[in-house]
Write a protein that holds these residues in place. Structure first.
Motif, PDB file in Angstrom:
ATOM      1  N   UNK A   1       0.831  -1.196   0.000  1.00  0.00           N
ATOM      2  CA  UNK A   1       0.000   0.000   0.000  1.00  0.00           C
ATOM      3  C   UNK A   1       0.866   1.245   0.000  1.00  0.00           C
ATOM      4  N   UNK A   2       0.274   2.340  -0.458  1.00  0.00           N
ATOM      5  CA  UNK A   2       0.891   3.653  -0.324  1.00  0.00           C
ATOM      6  C   UNK A   2      -0.064   4.494   0.515  1.00  0.00           C
ATOM      7  N   UNK A   3       0.500   5.185   1.515  1.00  0.00           N
ATOM      8  CA  UNK A   3      -0.266   6.065   2.390  1.00  0.00           C
ATOM      9  C   UNK A   3      -0.296   7.446   1.743  1.00  0.00           C
ATOM     10  N   UNK A   4      -1.487   7.996   1.496  1.00  0.00           N
ATOM     11  CA  UNK A   4      -1.623   9.279   0.814  1.00  0.00           C
ATOM     12  C   UNK A   4      -1.428  10.486   1.737  1.00  0.00           C
ATOM     13  N   UNK A   5      -1.225  10.285   3.017  1.00  0.00           N
ATOM     14  CA  UNK A   5      -1.086  11.398   3.954  1.00  0.00           C
ATOM     15  C   UNK A   5       0.118  12.260   3.613  1.00  0.00           C
ATOM     16  N   UNK A   6      -0.059  13.580   3.712  1.00  0.00           N
ATOM     17  CA  UNK A   6       1.010  14.530   3.384  1.00  0.00           C
ATOM     18  C   UNK A   6       2.184  14.455   4.354  1.00  0.00           C
ATOM     19  N   UNK A   7       1.927  14.110   5.611  1.00  0.00           N
ATOM     20  CA  UNK A   7       2.994  14.102   6.611  1.00  0.00           C
ATOM     21  C   UNK A   7       3.822  12.813   6.612  1.00  0.00           C
ATOM     22  N   UNK A   8       3.488  11.866   5.745  1.00  0.00           N
ATOM     23  CA  UNK A   8       4.232  10.610   5.653  1.00  0.00           C
ATOM     24  C   UNK A   8       5.253  10.736   4.532  1.00  0.00           C
ATOM     25  N   UNK A   9       6.533  10.455   4.872  1.00  0.00           N
ATOM     26  CA  UNK A   9       7.603  10.616   3.887  1.00  0.00           C
ATOM     27  C   UNK A   9       8.558   9.423   3.924  1.00  0.00           C
ATOM     28  N   UNK A  10       9.364   9.355   2.887  1.00  0.00           N
ATOM     29  CA  UNK A  10      10.438   8.357   2.840  1.00  0.00           C
ATOM     30  C   UNK A  10       9.929   6.938   2.822  1.00  0.00           C
ATOM     31  N   UNK A  11      10.596   6.087   3.594  1.00  0.00           N
ATOM     32  CA  UNK A  11      10.259   4.661   3.593  1.00  0.00           C
ATOM     33  C   UNK A  11       8.922   4.380   4.261  1.00  0.00           C
ATOM     34  N   UNK A  12       8.348   5.364   4.975  1.00  0.00           N
ATOM     35  CA  UNK A  12       7.066   5.163   5.644  1.00  0.00           C
ATOM     36  C   UNK A  12       5.875   5.244   4.694  1.00  0.00           C
ATOM     37  N   UNK A  13       6.079   5.700   3.449  1.00  0.00           N
ATOM     38  CA  UNK A  13       4.962   5.825   2.511  1.00  0.00           C
ATOM     39  C   UNK A  13       4.495   4.459   2.010  1.00  0.00           C
ATOM     40  N   UNK A  14       5.404   3.515   1.841  1.00  0.00           N
ATOM     41  CA  UNK A  14       5.051   2.170   1.388  1.00  0.00           C
ATOM     42  C   UNK A  14       4.813   1.263   2.575  1.00  0.00           C
ATOM     43  N   UNK A  15       3.687   0.563   2.564  1.00  0.00           N
ATOM     44  CA  UNK A  15       3.311  -0.285   3.694  1.00  0.00           C
ATOM     45  C   UNK A  15       3.036  -1.693   3.197  1.00  0.00           C
ATOM     46  N   UNK A  16       3.625  -2.676   3.869  1.00  0.00           N
ATOM     47  CA  UNK A  16       3.321  -4.070   3.584  1.00  0.00           C
ATOM     48  C   UNK A  16       2.096  -4.459   4.403  1.00  0.00           C
ATOM     49  N   UNK A  17       1.116  -5.048   3.745  1.00  0.00           N
ATOM     50  CA  UNK A  17      -0.133  -5.421   4.387  1.00  0.00           C
ATOM     51  C   UNK A  17      -0.366  -6.904   4.176  1.00  0.00           C
ATOM     52  N   UNK A  18      -0.902  -7.563   5.204  1.00  0.00           N
ATOM     53  CA  UNK A  18      -1.278  -8.970   5.085  1.00  0.00           C
ATOM     54  C   UNK A  18      -2.794  -9.056   5.227  1.00  0.00           C
ATOM     55  N   UNK A  19      -3.451  -9.611   4.204  1.00  0.00           N
ATOM     56  CA  UNK A  19      -4.872  -9.896   4.288  1.00  0.00           C
ATOM     57  C   UNK A  19      -5.033 -11.266   4.929  1.00  0.00           C
TER      58      UNK A  19
END
Length: 139
Positions: free
Chosen positions: A59-77
């Motif tokens: 996933x990618x977090x669309x929040x403006x305050x999220x930067x760098x390596x924190x923008x990409x998130x690994x998710x487990x369904x």
């Protein structure tokens, strides 16, 4: 102990992703890792807490305050069947159902950092049969 190690916490999607989130690429199976042989098997991994199959997504977090390596998130369904995302291009807007976070500590060089593992039970609008309320055990 009040909170056990590995505890997952339910979090409303709007709290975790106030500006929304996008699915990058496809949802894929998580395969079981054989510790003795140090390789992945052809068996799909099962969550020990719920008994449900594991599916991975990015996933990618669309929040403006999220930067760098924190923008990409690994998710487990955690789902008996593969969740089906909405049609679209490479990045698709999604809303997760049954979103849970699990705190964990990762080591970066000489420093430790608090991070979270993300789990979800489905995607809003998905009719694949993947939806299951968070924390519900498989039949």
């Amino acid at each position: 102990m009040a909170v056990k190690k590995g505890q997952r916490f339910l979090v409303p999607f709007d709290v975790a992703f106030p500006e929304g989130a996008g699915l990058i690429g496809e949802i894929e199976k998580v395969f079981t890792f054989n510790e003795r042989r140090r390789q992945y098997t052809t068996d799909q991994d099962v969550d020990t807490e719920t008994g449900l199959l594991k599916w991975k997504a990015r996933l990618v977090d669309y929040s403006d305050d999220v930067r760098g390596s924190d923008t990409g998130i690994d998710l487990v369904f955690l789902s008996p069947v593969q969740p089906i995302p909405p049609e679209g291009r490479r990045i698709r807007d999604i809303e997760l159902e049954g979103l849970m976070v699990q705190p964990r500590v990762t080591k970066v060089g000489d420093f430790s950092k608090l991070t979270y593992s993300y789990f979800a039970t489905g995607i809003k609008g998905d009719n694949s049969g993947a939806k299951r309320p968070a924390g519900e055990k498989a039949a």
